[in-house]
Design a protein around this motif. Structure first.
Motif, PDB file in Angstrom:
ATOM      1  N   MET A  19      38.119  43.213  41.099  1.00 17.90           N
ATOM      2  CA  MET A  19      37.160  43.352  40.008  1.00 17.90           C
ATOM      3  C   MET A  19      37.788  44.146  38.854  1.00 17.90           C
ATOM      4  SD  MET A  19      33.804  45.801  40.178  1.00 17.90           S
ATOM      5  CE  MET A  19      34.750  47.280  39.824  1.00 17.90           C
ATOM      6  N   LEU A  20      38.451  45.257  39.212  1.00 21.89           N
ATOM      7  CA  LEU A  20      39.041  46.129  38.189  1.00 21.89           C
ATOM      8  C   LEU A  20      40.206  45.460  37.465  1.00 21.89           C
ATOM      9  CD1 LEU A  20      38.970  49.533  40.108  1.00 21.89           C
ATOM     10  CD2 LEU A  20      37.527  48.849  38.168  1.00 21.89           C
ATOM     11  N   GLN A  21      40.878  44.524  38.123  1.00 17.04           N
ATOM     12  CA  GLN A  21      42.032  43.866  37.517  1.00 17.04           C
ATOM     13  C   GLN A  21      41.674  42.580  36.781  1.00 17.04           C
ATOM     14  OE1 GLN A  21      44.689  43.515  40.868  1.00 17.04           O
ATOM     15  NE2 GLN A  21      45.127  45.709  40.891  1.00 17.04           N
ATOM     16  N   THR A  22      40.415  42.218  36.837  1.00 19.77           N
ATOM     17  CA  THR A  22      39.964  41.016  36.140  1.00 19.77           C
ATOM     18  C   THR A  22      39.959  41.278  34.633  1.00 19.77           C
ATOM     19  OG1 THR A  22      38.582  40.430  38.028  1.00 19.77           O
ATOM     20  CG2 THR A  22      38.080  39.338  35.951  1.00 19.77           C
ATOM     21  N   LYS A  23      40.398  40.302  33.876  1.00 21.71           N
ATOM     22  CA  LYS A  23      40.457  40.440  32.416  1.00 21.71           C
ATOM     23  C   LYS A  23      39.044  40.591  31.845  1.00 21.71           C
ATOM     24  CE  LYS A  23      44.645  37.719  32.047  1.00 21.71           C
ATOM     25  NZ  LYS A  23      45.245  36.485  31.604  1.00 21.71           N
ATOM     26  N   VAL A  24      38.953  41.350  30.788  1.00 22.81           N
ATOM     27  CA  VAL A  24      37.671  41.587  30.130  1.00 22.81           C
ATOM     28  C   VAL A  24      37.027  40.259  29.707  1.00 22.81           C
ATOM     29  CG1 VAL A  24      36.549  42.702  28.166  1.00 22.81           C
ATOM     30  CG2 VAL A  24      38.388  43.873  29.371  1.00 22.81           C
ATOM     31  N   SER A  25      37.843  39.304  29.345  1.00 21.78           N
ATOM     32  CA  SER A  25      37.307  38.002  28.932  1.00 21.78           C
ATOM     33  C   SER A  25      36.641  37.256  30.093  1.00 21.78           C
ATOM     34  CB  SER A  25      38.423  37.140  28.329  1.00 21.78           C
ATOM     35  OG  SER A  25      39.421  36.891  29.307  1.00 21.78           O
ATOM     36  N   GLN A  26      36.887  37.704  31.312  1.00 21.11           N
ATOM     37  CA  GLN A  26      36.306  37.076  32.495  1.00 21.11           C
ATOM     38  C   GLN A  26      35.292  38.020  33.163  1.00 21.11           C
ATOM     39  OE1 GLN A  26      40.070  36.450  34.466  1.00 21.11           O
ATOM     40  NE2 GLN A  26      40.029  34.263  33.961  1.00 21.11           N
ATOM     41  N   LEU A  27      34.503  38.693  32.343  1.00 28.00           N
ATOM     42  CA  LEU A  27      33.541  39.685  32.819  1.00 28.00           C
ATOM     43  C   LEU A  27      32.552  39.102  33.823  1.00 28.00           C
ATOM     44  CD1 LEU A  27      32.603  42.600  32.645  1.00 28.00           C
ATOM     45  CD2 LEU A  27      31.177  41.956  30.687  1.00 28.00           C
ATOM     46  N   ALA A  28      32.112  37.882  33.609  1.00 26.15           N
ATOM     47  CA  ALA A  28      31.158  37.248  34.533  1.00 26.15           C
ATOM     48  C   ALA A  28      31.774  37.129  35.931  1.00 26.15           C
ATOM     49  CB  ALA A  28      30.727  35.891  34.010  1.00 26.15           C
ATOM     50  N   ASP A  29      33.054  36.751  35.992  1.00 23.30           N
ATOM     51  CA  ASP A  29      33.749  36.659  37.280  1.00 23.30           C
ATOM     52  C   ASP A  29      33.873  38.037  37.933  1.00 23.30           C
ATOM     53  OD1 ASP A  29      34.069  33.924  36.949  1.00 23.30           O
ATOM     54  OD2 ASP A  29      36.114  34.097  36.156  1.00 23.30           O
ATOM     55  N   ALA A  30      34.175  39.033  37.123  1.00 20.11           N
ATOM     56  CA  ALA A  30      34.306  40.398  37.638  1.00 20.11           C
ATOM     57  C   ALA A  30      32.980  40.884  38.217  1.00 20.11           C
ATOM     58  CB  ALA A  30      34.787  41.336  36.537  1.00 20.11           C
ATOM     59  N   ARG A  31      31.887  40.520  37.586  1.00 22.41           N
ATOM     60  CA  ARG A  31      30.570  40.945  38.082  1.00 22.41           C
ATOM     61  C   ARG A  31      30.216  40.250  39.404  1.00 22.41           C
ATOM     62  NH1 ARG A  31      27.856  41.737  32.165  1.00 22.41           N
ATOM     63  NH2 ARG A  31      28.397  43.946  32.032  1.00 22.41           N
ATOM     64  N   VAL A  32      30.635  39.008  39.560  1.00 26.36           N
ATOM     65  CA  VAL A  32      30.426  38.311  40.839  1.00 26.36           C
ATOM     66  C   VAL A  32      31.227  39.027  41.931  1.00 26.36           C
ATOM     67  CG1 VAL A  32      30.913  36.168  42.107  1.00 26.36           C
ATOM     68  CG2 VAL A  32      29.881  36.073  39.825  1.00 26.36           C
ATOM     69  N   THR A  33      32.457  39.378  41.628  1.00 27.25           N
ATOM     70  CA  THR A  33      33.299  40.104  42.590  1.00 27.25           C
ATOM     71  C   THR A  33      32.698  41.473  42.889  1.00 27.25           C
ATOM     72  OG1 THR A  33      35.248  38.935  41.747  1.00 27.25           O
ATOM     73  CG2 THR A  33      35.651  40.907  43.056  1.00 27.25           C
ATOM     74  N   ALA A  34      32.118  42.114  41.877  1.00 30.19           N
ATOM     75  CA  ALA A  34      31.471  43.413  42.083  1.00 30.19           C
ATOM     76  C   ALA A  34      30.321  43.291  43.079  1.00 30.19           C
ATOM     77  CB  ALA A  34      30.967  43.970  40.754  1.00 30.19           C
ATOM     78  N   LYS A  35      29.545  42.226  42.971  1.00 32.02           N
ATOM     79  CA  LYS A  35      28.432  42.004  43.917  1.00 32.02           C
ATOM     80  C   LYS A  35      28.961  41.807  45.334  1.00 32.02           C
ATOM     81  CE  LYS A  35      25.189  40.145  40.555  1.00 32.02           C
ATOM     82  NZ  LYS A  35      24.515  38.968  40.018  1.00 32.02           N
ATOM     83  N   GLU A  36      30.080  41.097  45.457  1.00 31.50           N
ATOM     84  CA  GLU A  36      30.692  40.894  46.774  1.00 31.50           C
ATOM     85  C   GLU A  36      31.180  42.227  47.355  1.00 31.50           C
ATOM     86  OE1 GLU A  36      33.734  38.032  45.912  1.00 31.50           O
ATOM     87  OE2 GLU A  36      32.315  36.361  45.760  1.00 31.50           O
ATOM     88  N   ALA A  37      31.739  43.069  46.505  1.00 35.62           N
ATOM     89  CA  ALA A  37      32.193  44.393  46.953  1.00 35.62           C
ATOM     90  C   ALA A  37      31.004  45.214  47.450  1.00 35.62           C
ATOM     91  CB  ALA A  37      32.914  45.129  45.822  1.00 35.62           C
ATOM     92  N   ILE A  38      29.900  45.163  46.721  1.00 31.49           N
ATOM     93  CA  ILE A  38      28.690  45.903  47.106  1.00 31.49           C
ATOM     94  C   ILE A  38      28.183  45.422  48.461  1.00 31.49           C
ATOM     95  CG2 ILE A  38      26.254  46.240  46.526  1.00 31.49           C
ATOM     96  CD1 ILE A  38      27.181  46.357  43.547  1.00 31.49           C
ATOM     97  N   GLU A  39      28.210  44.112  48.685  1.00 31.13           N
ATOM     98  CA  GLU A  39      27.773  43.569  49.979  1.00 31.13           C
ATOM     99  C   GLU A  39      28.652  44.090  51.119  1.00 31.13           C
ATOM    100  OE1 GLU A  39      27.696  39.297  49.594  1.00 31.13           O
ATOM    101  OE2 GLU A  39      26.189  39.377  47.997  1.00 31.13           O
ATOM    102  N   ALA A  40      29.948  44.134  50.893  1.00 34.15           N
ATOM    103  CA  ALA A  40      30.863  44.640  51.927  1.00 34.15           C
ATOM    104  C   ALA A  40      30.639  46.138  52.160  1.00 34.15           C
ATOM    105  CB  ALA A  40      32.315  44.361  51.536  1.00 34.15           C
ATOM    106  N   TYR A  41      30.419  46.887  51.079  1.00 37.55           N
ATOM    107  CA  TYR A  41      30.104  48.312  51.235  1.00 37.55           C
ATOM    108  C   TYR A  41      28.824  48.503  52.047  1.00 37.55           C
ATOM    109  CZ  TYR A  41      33.607  50.106  47.862  1.00 37.55           C
ATOM    110  OH  TYR A  41      34.757  50.463  47.217  1.00 37.55           O
TER     111      TYR A  41
END
Length: 187
Positions: A64-86
């Motif tokens: 998520m942190l390494q995702t380009k700013v232009s791909q913010l929507a993708d980063a947010r999807v990855t963030a949700k996946e991280a939250i689920e794993a946490y």
């Protein structure tokens, strides 16, 4: 005289029976270390699963942190996946804590109870730590600007660092107790 001997024989039989009952009760109310060890093994298995989920969550957070700013929507999807794993990791830490607490309530040596009490505190703290760690991916989802995200993430990371130290201190206390009393712990 014969009657006196019968009473004496009867008294001896009653005393022998009482001693036998006391011995049976003493054996049945004895040490439950083997049962505690089995429950602790279940707690340890939950810890191993929690570690897998934390590893997964951390990998997602890094992605998520390494995702380009232009791909913010993708980063947010990855963030949700991280939250689920946490969330899964937190639940496994709570499960481990409950197992250690259950084992500590059995008839075991006081030092083993003390050790398990430390493990309960450690995994309660780790559950809190993992809940807090979710704050960084959640900050990405919630933030409107890059600087807002950075500020929230930095504050969250400081809380995570503090909780990590507290959990590690509890683990060190438990490890010391185990090292100082090797005869109480199974190999």
């Amino acid at each position: 005289m014969n009657r006196k001997m019968n009473k004496q024989g009867y008294s001896t039989a009653v005393m022998a029976l009482l001693v036998l009952v006391a011995a049976v009760l003493a054996c049945s109310s004895g040490d439950e270390t083997a049962k505690a060890n089995k429950i602790v093994d279940e707690g340890n298995a939950a810890v191993q699963e929690a570690k897998k989920f934390v590893t997964e969550a951390e990998a997602k957070k890094q992605k998520m942190l390494q995702t380009k700013v232009s791909q913010l929507a993708d980063a947010r999807v990855t963030a949700k996946e991280a939250i689920e794993a946490y969330d899964k990791a937190r639940e496994k830490c709570k499960e481990a804590s409950k197992k250690y607490e259950e084992a500590s309530k059995l008839k075991i040596k006081d030092k083993y109870k003390e050790y398990l009490a430390l493990k309960v505190k450690e995994y309660d703290k780790r559950a809190e730590l993992i809940e807090t760690a979710k704050g960084t991916p959640q900050a990405l989802i919630d933030s409107k600007t890059r600087s807002a995200f950075i500020g929230m993430a930095k504050a969250n990371n400081e809380r995570v660092d503090r909780l990590t130290k507290e959990a590690d201190d509890l683990a060190a206390q438990a490890d010391k107790l185990q090292k100082d009393n090797p005869d109480l712990f199974k190999a």
